[in-house]
Design a protein around this motif. Structure first.
Motif, mmCIF file in Angstrom:
data_model
loop_
_atom_site.group_PDB
_atom_site.id
_atom_site.type_symbol
_atom_site.label_atom_id
_atom_site.label_comp_id
_atom_site.label_asym_id
_atom_site.label_seq_id
_atom_site.Cartn_x
_atom_site.Cartn_y
_atom_site.Cartn_z
ATOM 1 N N MET A 1 0.893 -1.168 -0.036
ATOM 2 C CA MET A 1 0.056 -0.077 0.185
ATOM 3 C C MET A 1 0.875 1.184 0.033
ATOM 4 O O MET A 1 1.719 1.608 0.816
ATOM 5 C CB MET A 1 -0.997 -0.023 1.229
ATOM 6 N N ASP A 2 0.642 2.182 -1.028
ATOM 7 C CA ASP A 2 1.327 3.272 -0.894
ATOM 8 C C ASP A 2 0.848 4.366 -0.544
ATOM 9 O O ASP A 2 -0.403 4.526 -0.224
ATOM 10 C CB ASP A 2 1.587 3.744 -2.410
ATOM 11 N N VAL A 3 1.609 5.426 0.469
ATOM 12 C CA VAL A 3 0.958 6.360 1.327
ATOM 13 C C VAL A 3 1.445 7.644 0.564
ATOM 14 O O VAL A 3 2.634 7.761 0.047
ATOM 15 C CB VAL A 3 1.600 6.453 2.368
ATOM 16 N N ASN A 4 0.484 8.470 0.261
ATOM 17 C CA ASN A 4 0.761 9.726 -0.386
ATOM 18 C C ASN A 4 0.930 10.750 0.653
ATOM 19 O O ASN A 4 -0.018 11.369 1.176
ATOM 20 C CB ASN A 4 -0.544 10.158 -1.110
ATOM 21 N N TYR A 5 2.322 11.023 0.913
ATOM 22 C CA TYR A 5 2.589 12.000 1.910
ATOM 23 C C TYR A 5 2.195 13.391 1.702
ATOM 24 O O TYR A 5 2.019 14.330 2.402
ATOM 25 C CB TYR A 5 4.109 11.896 2.282
#
Length: 74
Positions: A1-5
């Motif tokens: 899961m990619d986190v969009n900072y």
């Protein structure tokens, strides 16, 4: 899961500004919002361009130093 900072930090900045009574210094946003300090100025620029934020005072070279949530103009 990619986190969009970028999105997370923008949300932290808008939350911090929204909870303030009026004007907020960018220094306080950097220190207390929880957003990464390197994403604050780009996020403020995008929020200003979108119309959510207005810059009250700028530094000599144009960087915002005091901002506030844009007021609804009736």
């Amino acid at each position: 899961m990619d986190v969009n900072y970028k999105i997370l930090d923008t949300q932290r900045i808008t939350d911090y500004i929204s909870t303030s009574s009026n004007e907020v210094s960018v220094e306080d946003i950097i220190l207390y919002s929880g957003a990464d300090k390197f994403r604050v100025y780009p996020a403020l620029f995008e929020l200003e361009q979108s119309g959510w934020l207005e810059v009250v005072k700028r530094e000599e070279l144009g960087a915002p130093s005091i901002v506030r949530k844009k007021r609804n103009e009736d």
